[in-house]
Design an enzyme around this catalytic site. Structure first.
Site, PDB file in Angstrom:
ATOM      1  N   CYS A  42     -11.636  -0.582  -1.684  1.00 14.96           N
ATOM      2  CA  CYS A  42     -10.491  -1.475  -1.486  1.00 14.96           C
ATOM      3  C   CYS A  42      -9.208  -0.838  -2.008  1.00 14.96           C
ATOM      4  O   CYS A  42      -9.144  -0.440  -3.173  1.00 14.96           O
ATOM      5  CB  CYS A  42     -10.760  -2.788  -2.215  1.00 14.96           C
ATOM      6  N   TYR A 173      -2.429  -3.399   7.925  1.00 18.20           N
ATOM      7  CA  TYR A 173      -3.260  -4.564   8.249  1.00 18.20           C
ATOM      8  C   TYR A 173      -2.603  -5.402   9.340  1.00 18.20           C
ATOM      9  O   TYR A 173      -3.297  -5.975  10.188  1.00 18.20           O
ATOM     10  CB  TYR A 173      -3.489  -5.411   6.999  1.00 18.20           C
TER      11      TYR A 173
END
Length: 330
Positions: A42, A173
């Site tokens: 992450c 994203y």
């Protein structure tokens, strides 16, 4: 605004761990009291791993490393014996959230800091966690820890980091999870406008704020490290590869080869996370074998811009046993 634009849920547990608590949502800094849970896959958690290492906080803040994949329920400790975190004794990070907030309604995110004695989550506010590691844990930082938040640069840093977050960290994203062609086109243009700005900025300065590494570099690096391996193809951020953008590519390699940065990066876990978890984008869960990542270790030539990566500080020592990346350049 374009329809079906990706919008990140930015509601976090905003409790803080501080040197001198003055409010109910503030917890005291205490060596050994807390455990940082931070998956290497992450990018938001990767920030905390870098800052913890740069500041030398390994002895006072232990780390738990979930595996690279998770289901809709929770990150899990797949890499540990029996699939259980050896300190917290839990298989799912969700257990720590539920212990403090039964029926916790939001996503189970990393990084998270958990109080070991109670097993309760304290905070998952990734932005504030690294700020506090730098400013509130100073008593326990290693000798020679760098100043990641120089006071004379603070105002400009905040502006730079805000743009990096909205346009780059979150921008990739916005491209990857766009719900329409219109939303994707707008996201793509925003991202590359910001990357062109960064390319120009980094052509004449070694690091984002000048001659030394700051928190701003930590925050940009974790996105750049994932760019060619994931975002270029998986998220359709494909105008250029990072290795086709001269200043950004040199800058990213400079940081990667600096102790505390590249030694936190596990490319195999990164690829497994994005390509296996995002089944809506990659239905068969196939993880690509490429790209060739050996270029990360090639000379970057950024020394010609001068500067000292750690300013008046020193590099961190070797990676702690048990925290080594098992898949370098995999």
């Amino acid at each position: 605004m374009p329809g079906k634009e990706f919008v990140r849920d930015s509601t976090y547990i905003t409790d803080r761990i501080v040197a001198a608590p003055t409010a109910p949502d503030q917890w005291p800094v205490e060596p050994g009291r807390y455990r940082l849970i931070a998956a290497r896959a992450c990018p938001w958690a990767n920030r905390t791993l870098i800052v913890r290492r740069l500041l030398g906080l390994e002895d006072v803040l232990s780390v738990g490393l979930p595996g690279p994949t998770h289901d809709a329920d929770s990150w899990t400790f797949d890499l540990d014996p029996g699939g259980v975190d050896p300190v917290l004794g839990i298989h799912k990070l969700k257990d720590a959230y539920e212990r403090r907030f039964p029926g916790y309604p939001r996503g189970i995110t990393v990084p998270a800091i958990v109080e070991i004695a109670t097993g309760e989550v304290v905070t998952n506010d990734f932005d504030q966690i690294t700020r506090d590691l730098a400013s509130e844990w100073t008593e326990f930082q290693r000798p020679g820890a760098p100043d990641l938040w120089p006071s004379e640069l603070r105002d400009e840093m905040e502006e730079v980091m805000r743009r990096v977050y909205t346009e780059v960290n979150n921008g990739v994203y916005r491209c990857g999870f766009a719900g329409s062609q219109e939303a994707y086109d707008a996201a793509y243009d925003r991202l590359w406008t910001a990357l062109d700005w960064l390319e120009e900025r980094l052509t004449t300065r070694r690091f984002l704020m000048g001659d030394a590494i700051t928190e701003a570099d930590v925050r940009l690096f974790t996105t750049l490290a994932r760019f060619d391996a994931v975002y270029h193809g998986h998220f359709k951020c494909n105008r250029n590869k990072l290795n086709e953008i001269p200043a950004l590519w040199g800058y990213a390699r400079d940081l990667f080869q600096t102790p505390g940065f590249g030694d936190t990066i596990d490319f195999l876990q990164i690829k497994q996370h994005y390509y296996i978890v995002h089944r809506d984008l990659n239905p068969h869960g196939i993880v690509p074998k490429g790209p060739d990542l050996s270029g990360w270790l090639t000379p970057h030539g950024r020394e010609s811009l001068g500067g000292r990566p750690f300013g008046d500080g020193t590099p961190p020592g070797p990676v702690r046993p048990g925290e080594e990346v098992p898949n370098p350049l995999a």
